[in-house]
Design a protein around this motif. Sequence first.
Motif, PDB file in Angstrom:
ATOM      1  N   ASP A  33      -5.834  -1.194  -4.911  1.00 21.70           N
ATOM      2  CA  ASP A  33      -5.289  -1.732  -3.662  1.00 21.70           C
ATOM      3  C   ASP A  33      -6.296  -2.707  -3.063  1.00 21.70           C
ATOM      4  N   GLU A  34      -6.052  -3.984  -3.240  1.00 22.15           N
ATOM      5  CA  GLU A  34      -6.945  -5.037  -2.750  1.00 22.15           C
ATOM      6  C   GLU A  34      -8.406  -4.707  -3.029  1.00 22.15           C
ATOM      7  N   THR A  49       0.839  -1.208   0.000  1.00 22.66           N
ATOM      8  CA  THR A  49       0.000   0.000   0.000  1.00 22.66           C
ATOM      9  C   THR A  49       0.870   1.251   0.000  1.00 22.66           C
TER      10      THR A  49
HETATM   11 MG   LIG Z   1      -2.124  -2.763   2.075  1.00 27.08          MG
END
Ligand SMILES: [Mg+2]
Length: 251
Positions: free
Chosen positions: A171-172, A43
């Motif tokens: 991000d995910e 991240t």
């Molecule tokens: Mg992360």
Amino acid sequence: MAILEVNGLKKKFDDDEILKGISFSMEKGQTLSILGSSGSGKTTLLRCLNFLEVPDDGTISVNEDLLFFADNAKLTDVQIRKNRHHFGMVFQQFNLFPQYTALENVILAPKLEAKSKEEVNEIIERGKELLTKMGLSEKMDNYPHQLSGGQQQRVAIARALALSPDILCFDEPTSALDPELTGEVLKVIKELASQHTTMIIVTHEIGFAREVSDEIIFMDGGVIAEQGTPEQVIDNPSNERTKQFLANYLK
Ligand SMILES: [Mg+2]
Ligand SMILES: Nc1ncnc2c1ncn2[C@@H]1O[C@H](COP(=O)(O)OP(=O)(O)OP(=O)(O)O)[C@@H](O)[C@H]1O
């Protein structure tokens, strides 16, 4: 020519070096997935690329345009806004504006830059097209609370695409969704990949990453431990940490 080139990127929080010199490049139209255990810096890397964090060292270039280098660490707000234009960001929590409809969420940012009524109309048309492409033609006037998580995430993807970024970053994108809704979001990302949208995807969905990616990066403790094609990194990892990580996931 590489669309993105990152060299020696470093980032510390207090005395903790979280990114310890990240270097990679990617070509236009490629899908790059980033895997790695929790806390490995995935991240933080995306946030540095999007200038949500200022790196301490290294360089970031898009289309050979040097956006960041250590000596310009004190970027002005105008420069940061301009740099951010190159990247679209889709977060785990969709972060839609609750007071706006799906369509309003998508057109809000581009509308701020419109210079004429015609441009506003074009932006609205493009917003509708993008939502239709995301399978949401019936939901344009719904508010976020009237949408499922998967639908909200697809609005967030349309919103990121509305600014025509050079590189779309995730991000995910599915980790807040249950499996059924995960599938519908992965399907639209797969479709974007088949249309050669340039994408960086941080994900724990290893099967998906294998299927959709041209290139995989495995991060460990703030460095790139291994990089290569899905066949190399996922099917035949050479790094011990990658092997361990994959073994844990496949358990
Ligand atoms: Mg992360
Ligand atoms: N703003 C911050 N201030 C201090 N430490 C931070 C900050 N952001 C991240 N960190 C630390 O940096 C490290 C890497 O975090 P990061 O969120 O980049 O990991 P990640 O690989 O995305 O993990 P996950 O898979 O859990 O999302 C963690 O130890 C985290 O606590």
